[in-house]
Structure formats: C-alpha cells, structure tokens
Design an enzyme around this catalytic site. Structure first.
Site, PDB file in Angstrom:
ATOM      1  N   ASP A  14       0.643  -1.238   0.264  1.00  0.00           N
ATOM      2  CA  ASP A  14       0.009  -0.112   0.125  1.00  0.00           C
ATOM      3  C   ASP A  14       1.098   1.143   0.071  1.00  0.00           C
ATOM      4  O   ASP A  14       0.309   2.547   0.766  1.00  0.00           O
ATOM      5  CB  ASP A  14      -1.125   0.080   1.497  1.00  0.00           C
ATOM      6  N   LYS A  17       2.639   2.168  -5.135  1.00  0.00           N
ATOM      7  CA  LYS A  17       3.323   1.607  -6.226  1.00  0.00           C
ATOM      8  C   LYS A  17       2.199   2.196  -7.718  1.00  0.00           C
ATOM      9  O   LYS A  17       2.454   2.372  -8.431  1.00  0.00           O
ATOM     10  CB  LYS A  17       3.131   0.994  -6.209  1.00  0.00           C
ATOM     11  N   GLY A  41      -3.960  -4.802  -4.540  1.00  0.00           N
ATOM     12  CA  GLY A  41      -4.906  -3.504  -5.224  1.00  0.00           C
ATOM     13  C   GLY A  41      -4.137  -2.685  -5.992  1.00  0.00           C
ATOM     14  O   GLY A  41      -3.555  -1.702  -4.505  1.00  0.00           O
ATOM     15  N   HIS A  42      -4.700  -2.050  -6.759  1.00  0.00           N
ATOM     16  CA  HIS A  42      -3.965  -0.833  -6.793  1.00  0.00           C
ATOM     17  C   HIS A  42      -5.278   0.002  -7.923  1.00  0.00           C
ATOM     18  O   HIS A  42      -6.179  -0.637  -8.375  1.00  0.00           O
ATOM     19  CB  HIS A  42      -3.192  -0.759  -8.522  1.00  0.00           C
ATOM     20  N   GLN A 226       2.243  -5.905  -3.336  1.00  0.00           N
ATOM     21  CA  GLN A 226       2.798  -5.324  -2.084  1.00  0.00           C
ATOM     22  C   GLN A 226       4.097  -5.042  -1.406  1.00  0.00           C
ATOM     23  O   GLN A 226       4.148  -4.577  -2.460  1.00  0.00           O
ATOM     24  CB  GLN A 226       2.469  -7.800  -1.102  1.00  0.00           C
TER      25      GLN A 226
END
Length: 432
Positions: A14, A17, A41-42, A226
């Site tokens: 988190d 990125k 997730g992004h 991650q």
C-alpha cells in the site's frame, strides 16, 4: 540501450506503487507483473472515476504498453475476466496487449474456502489474509498438485486433476474445519466458460521478455505486488504473503535473466501502514492513528479494511533497501504530514545496537519487546499538496527528505505530493 526498472514496495504494501507506475509507464513499452494474485490492489483514475485493479498491471492506461503476467502470478479466472470487462467498459482494449504465462497457477473455489476456514480456525491468532485463496494456491504449487493455465489445453487432464483436488480439499473442509465444501461441476464449468479467453492470451513470457530485451531498444518495467516486508522468506514471518515480494521474485516469477535489470526503485510512504495481523514496532493507537487513516485514506483497496498506521521505520527501510539492491527511492504521501506541528521517525531500537540484527522471522515475543528510538522532526505550516518542484518544498520537508537519504544511503528521486497523477516531483530522471 534498454532501461529496465523494477518497482518494489519497501514496507507492508500500500505504498502507492500503482500511481507511480502509472506515471512512469509512458517511458516503458512492456509492463511485467511477476508475483502475487488478486490479493493486491491498485487504484487508477479514469475520467475522474476510480478503477481498482488486482491482477492487470498498472500501466494499462497507456495504450502503447504491452502487459505481461509472469509464471509467479496466481490467477483467479473469474476476477481476471471481470477486470478485462471493467476496462472494456471504459473503452480500454487489451487485445494483443495482455499476455499470460501458461505456468500461472489458478485460484479456484476450494482455495478460497480453505483460506477462510483456516483463518476462522485460528481465531484471535489469525494471519489476517485477504481470504481470496492466494496462500492455498501457492501451497498447491509447492505440493505439485496445482492447476495451471496450461492445464486448460487438455480438458480430460484438467477434469482428473480437479476431481483429485476437490476430494483432497473437501475432506479437510468437512471433517476438520467444519466448513462448506465445493462442487466439481461448479468449478469445472466455470473453467470451461473462461478457457478460450485465458488460452488466447498465453505466451512464452520468459522467451518474449529476453528476446525483447536483447533485440529491441525498448524499456521494461517490472511491477511487484504487496511490499518487501511481506516477503515469504525475508518478511515478518509468519505474518507475510505467500510469494516473494523482494528482488528475487522478479527473476523466478518472470523468467527474465539477471543482467536485464538496470535500476531498482523502492517506494515507501512518509509513515507506515499494514493490513492484517503481525509485528508493527512503530504502530500508533491514539488519535494520530485516526488522523493518518482519515487524511491518508488508509482503507484497503482490496479488502476495504482500515489499515493500521505508524511512524516511518528507518531500521526496516534500511534493511529492505540493502536486501533488494535498491538504487533509487520514491517517497509518497508526504502531504499527509501537512496538518502536523511535529512528527517522528524511528531511527533505532532499544537494546539493538546493530540496526540489522533483527531477523524478520523472529518470534512475535521478540517483536513485542522492541521499543523504537525516535527522532522528532518539525512540521511545516504550508500545504505540500500538488507541489511539483523540489525547490518549492518548505525547509522542514527538505531536511526530512535529506535525513532519510543520508540514513539509508540511497537518493530519493521521486516524491508524491498528492493522489493526482500530476502531483509528483521528479527530483532526478531515473529512466534516462
């Protein structure tokens, strides 16, 4: 000459990125995801609307890019197709742009049930997984019983392997975990439903990447999921993910050769966060925790869970910089400090003279005995939101940034000053 870049999170994930990769992608032709699954997730902004992706690489918004999922990625067929459909609804085509390895293992219904059942069984000692079946899928890979994308080429073999796996998992789910079982027909028919789409995207990823690197003057970006502190081997075990989030995962998870990497960019937040259980030496539990959650919008994009927050830990950051051969750093969310008159940074641990003496696999009891040593920094009385030049930063912010650089021995070349794609300071060009 090619300029190939690895982007790694330096904390527990988190770190931001997705935004950074999105900003850098205009200078890259190939974007490679090499580990993890839809547990990461992004968030991307498309026409001022948020899209949360879990499998498809962050550079998808740049039409010139080709996207690769290497063999180290585990794929949920349902979620993979769902993301393709979401992007299609925004007129973002992935035709002849998105390719996957036939050696990617598939996340199936029994993996999810086993993940949830184990967490329930652990009770208050749970790991804090996303419950998406990632761990059991990697477990199947190591146990040599997993089902890969390539298995979809042979329906008879697929059927037999699936039956064996369902028998194996249903026995445990029923007799040990007292948890709901799965049905063969449900999983098999779904796989057949999605088979053609998945197989149409299969390519020999190691061959292509090494061929492109040797024959074309085009740049490759390797995108991790991650963060390094969640690495299976080098993270805060057992509170880690089930893949290698450190530099070694790039090579094993994509098949690219060792000489292909020119730069390793480590991304870290001005403070720390983590989701789920596990050690967190600098964790905050007072009103400052609420401040960071609210101002930093620290809600997991995958789970929707409120993240735990704490001060930046330079001991752990230094360890990850060294372990991953990081050559350049990116600092994100420095603008979250705008409302603070002062803030802290961990520069050591009491009773630990050697900053690297602490093993990431130390027992939880060892972690609980740690007392961070802090340096206090003065805040600034102006907003950093949207600043795009280093020279425009207040003196206090510059001092803080230079202190981190001197401590870890690596320059901070990119600074994010807000959630918008344009809110970024490129101190030095890491590509050219």
């Amino acid at each position: 000459m090619n300029k190939n870049l690895v982007v790694l999170g330096m904390q527990w994930g988190d770190e931001g990125k997705g935004k950074v990769i999105d900003c850098l992608s205009k200078k890259f032709h190939y974007i490679v995801r090499y580990q993890g699954g839809h547990n990461a997730g992004h968030t991307l902004l498309v026409n001022d609307q948020k899209i949360v992706l879990h499998l498809i690489p962050s550079g998808v918004l740049h039409k010139h890019t080709k996207l690769f999922l290497g063999n180290g990625v585990v794929i949920s067929p349902i979620d993979f197709i769902k993301e393709i459909d979401i992007l299609s609804s925004y007129n973002i085509s992935l035709e002849n742009r998105l390719f996957i390895s036939r050696n990617c293992f598939l996340v199936l219904g029994y993996h999810i049930n086993m993940d949830l059942a184990r967490e329930k069984k652990l009770g208050k000692y749970l790991i804090g997984t996303t419950g998406r079946g990632i761990g059991p899928t990697y477990e199947d890979k190591v146990a040599r019983r997993g089902i890969t994308v390539g298995d979809l080429f042979n329906e008879d073999l697929l059927s037999q392997k699936l039956k064996n796996n369902i028998d194996y998992y249903n026995f445990q789910l029923n007799h040990y975990y007292n948890y709901s079982t799965v049905k063969f027909d449900d999983i098999f028919l779904n796989l057949i439903k999605y088979k053609d789409i998945l197989l149409s995207k299969v390519k020999d990823i190691p061959y292509l990447l090494n061929y492109y690197n040797d024959t074309e003057p085009k740049n490759i970006l390797f995108e991790g999921a991650q963060g390094a502190l969640l690495d299976l081997d080098h993270g805060t075990f057992p509170y880690v993910t089930s893949s290698n989030t450190t530099i070694g995962g790039v090579f094993t998870g994509s098949g690219v050769n060792l000489n292909s990497i020119n730069c390793v960019l480590g991304i870290f937040k001005a403070y720390c966060t983590r989701v789920g259980s596990g050690p967190f030496p600098t964790e905050l539990t007072d009103e400052l925790n609420s401040y960071f959650v609210d101002k930093g919008k620290e809600i997991g994009s995958t789970t929707g869970r409120r993240r735990r927050t704490g001060w930046l830990d330079l001991v752990l950051l230094s360890r990850m910089v060294s372990l991953n051969s990081v050559s350049s750093l990116c600092l994100t969310k420095i603008d979250v400090f705008d409302g603070l008159s002062e803030f802290k940074v961990c520069i050591g641990y009491q009773n630990y003279d050697d900053l690297n003496v602490l093993s990431m696999s130390s027992s939880v009891l060892d972690w609980n005995s740690i007392r961070p040593v802090y340096k206090v920094f003065s805040g600034w009385k102006t907003s950093l939101l949207g600043i795009t030049k280093f020279s425009d930063l207040p003196t206090e912010a510059k001092y803080y940034i230079h202190y981190i650089e001197n401590f870890v021995g690596v320059p901070i070349n990119i600074i994010s000053t807000g959630p918008d794609r344009s809110s970024i300071i490129m101190v030095r060009d890491i590509i050219n």
